[in-house]
Design a protein around this motif. Structure first.
Motif, PDB file in Angstrom:
ATOM      1  N   ARG A 143      -3.605   3.010   0.005  1.00  0.00           N
ATOM      2  CA  ARG A 143      -4.240   2.491  -1.200  1.00  0.00           C
ATOM      3  C   ARG A 143      -3.516   1.239  -1.682  1.00  0.00           C
ATOM      4  O   ARG A 143      -2.287   1.224  -1.766  1.00  0.00           O
ATOM      5  CB  ARG A 143      -4.258   3.564  -2.291  1.00  0.00           C
ATOM      6  N   HIS A 144      -4.277   0.197  -1.992  1.00  0.00           N
ATOM      7  CA  HIS A 144      -3.694  -1.056  -2.434  1.00  0.00           C
ATOM      8  C   HIS A 144      -3.039  -0.874  -3.808  1.00  0.00           C
ATOM      9  O   HIS A 144      -3.575  -0.187  -4.679  1.00  0.00           O
ATOM     10  CB  HIS A 144      -4.758  -2.146  -2.512  1.00  0.00           C
ATOM     11  N   TYR A 152      -7.498   2.535  -5.422  1.00  0.00           N
ATOM     12  CA  TYR A 152      -6.405   1.588  -5.615  1.00  0.00           C
ATOM     13  C   TYR A 152      -5.508   2.071  -6.747  1.00  0.00           C
ATOM     14  O   TYR A 152      -5.835   3.014  -7.474  1.00  0.00           O
ATOM     15  CB  TYR A 152      -6.940   0.184  -5.918  1.00  0.00           C
ATOM     16  N   THR A 187       0.844  -1.189   0.000  1.00  0.00           N
ATOM     17  CA  THR A 187       0.000   0.000   0.000  1.00  0.00           C
ATOM     18  C   THR A 187       0.881   1.241   0.000  1.00  0.00           C
ATOM     19  O   THR A 187       2.007   1.219   0.488  1.00  0.00           O
ATOM     20  CB  THR A 187      -0.922   0.042   1.237  1.00  0.00           C
TER      21      THR A 187
END
Length: 477
Positions: free
Chosen positions: A114-115, A149, A109
């Motif tokens: 955020r991935h 993401y 992340t």
């Protein structure tokens, strides 16, 4: 849902950004190592035909839809209005027993939690199997795209026998699921070649300016690490080797300069710093009540008021990155920041960034192996094991802060009718910010039990925190 909706294939087609035309930036190197691809699979005739086909298209948010303008408009479902908590929990359970992923990788992340997912051209199958391959990628990352993401596409290794046609890419883009498009914050294309740039010219007339800005070309892995804010990346050997050959001439100088900058920044770190240091450092040098850093308490207090805590998508949406960075710098300088008029998503991002910037995760490196085994524990033993880990193995300042944040997140959950943030949704957001590996990049198979662990804590917080840390019995003698 009508038959047309059922038959739609959600494919993560490419996001495009105008970086070729009307740009003062130099074109990337066209050395043999860099621009090695054979000729493309389409010619000017195909491009012309496609353009004519879509001359009556209409712009729908991020892309052109080839629909009959007189047809009845289909209602678009807001994913935040769906009750998908059970679905996400089921997906999390399934991840623990799924085979090793070969379609995409989870890189970790960024500083906002955020991935980051990686897709590799070198893993593309034959063209006849490409649709199934894309479907598998969707299945792997779909539970995570309800939140913001990032995608990283590594272009190295694309060959003639696995190069997708322009028509396939265009169809993929048109049929891309709304969540994949809307919540994608950046698409990094690493080691781009002329194939990518020609595809950009092909799609450019049909893509919104908003979506085009999401694409960023990256010429080296060092540049990618800097853009993502990650000091290490678990990259396949073939890509690392390619990058070494492509950028060997300039890596030493840039790396040395980066290391010097980091060293100087560390030396200059003020005692007022609350970002990028250890929790113990903050507790020692800042006025912390019950081990709660001042900026964390300020964020929680600001977000707890009506109109903030019930904001739809709180913690799920990313705040303005520049504003978050500016606030972090002011806090580290010891300034008293006022969050009264700051956007809710910026404050939420500031809180997530605090957790992610800690030198050691809040749940500590020591507990990493235990927590990533959570889904392997018998269900009847989970409550006892989780309680024991949190109450007996966490340092006191970590325990206090974790308890404080969990209690706040429970209040967020109580407003889920308005903010749409269930325990599962919050766990997906906060799991990677509470815990990460100190040795390797956390894999997608490891992030699933971490999220499930946090979800369990949120669901069972009353039992876990029945006895406060300050009420623990003190040994006599």
């Amino acid at each position: 849902m009508d038959n047309r909706s059922k038959n739609i294939v959600r494919l993560p087609g490419p996001a495009i950004n105008p970086v070729v035309e009307n740009s003062d930036e130099p074109q990337p190197s066209l050395s043999d190592l860099h621009d090695f691809e054979p000729k493309l699979e389409f010619d000017d005739t195909e491009l012309l035909a496609t353009t004519i086909t879509h001359q009556n298209d209409v712009m729908d948010e991020d892309f052109v839809v080839t629909e009959d303008l007189n047809a009845e408009t289909e209602n678009i479902v807001n994913p935040l209005e769906d009750d998908f908590e059970d679905q996400l929990r089921e997906e999390t359970e399934n991840f623990s027993i799924s085979p090793r992923r070969t379609h995409c990788d989870f890189l970790g992340t960024d500083k906002q939690g955020r991935h980051i997912f990686a897709i590799y051209a070198s893993r593309f199958p034959a063209k006849s199997e490409m649709e199934i391959f894309i479907r598998n990628i969707i299945k792997e990352i779909e539970p995570f795209v309800e939140n913001d993401y990032i995608l990283v596409y590594f272009h190295q290794g694309l060959k003639e026998d696995n190069k997708p046609s322009a028509q396939f890419l265009w169809n993929s883009y048109k049929e891309l699921d709304r969540n994949f498009r809307k919540n994608l914050k950046n698409l990094y294309v690493v080691h781009p070649t002329w194939f990518i740039r020609v595809i950009w010219n092909f799609f450019s007339p049909f893509i919104s300016e908003k979506f085009r800005k999401k694409l960023i070309y990256i010429s080296s892995l060092d540049e990618l690490r800097q853009s993502l804010g990650l000091s290490k990346l678990k990259i396949p050997d073939n890509i690392s080797d390619f990058d070494d050959k492509l950028n060997s001439g300039r890596r030493f100088g840039s790396t040395s300069q980066t290391n010097n900058n980091i060293s100087n920044l560390t030396k200059q770190m003020a005692k007022t710093a609350q970002f990028g240091v250890t929790l113990k450092f903050i507790v020692t040098n800042s006025p912390c009540l019950n081990s709660i850093p001042p900026i964390v308490r300020k964020c929680v207090d600001s977000l707890s008021i009506t109109g903030m805590i019930d904001t739809e998508g709180i913690f799920r949406r990313s705040g303005n990155h520049a504003e978050i960075i500016a606030l972090k710098e002011r806090v580290n300088r010891g300034e008293d920041v006022d969050l009264k008029d700051v956007n809710v998503h910026v404050i939420a991002g500031l809180l997530k960034s605090f957790l992610r910037d800690l030198s050691e995760p809040l749940l500590t490196f020591e507990l990493y192996d235990d927590i990533t085994s959570f889904l392997d524990w018998p269900k009847e033993e989970r409550s006892r094991n989780v309680t024991q880990l949190i109450r007996e193995k966490l340092p006191e300042e970590n325990y206090e802060l974790f308890k404080y944040i969990v209690e706040f997140l429970v209040r967020v959950m109580e407003c889920e009718d308005l903010n749409k943030m269930t325990s599962s949704n919050l766990a997906i957001v906060f799991g990677p910010n509470f815990l990460w590996s100190g040795k390797n990049t956390t894999s997608l198979d490891e992030i699933a039990p971490i999220n499930a662990f946090v979800d369990f804590v949120l669901q069972n917080h009353k039992d876990i925190y029945l006895i406060d840390v300050n009420q623990r019995p003190t040994p006599i003698g």
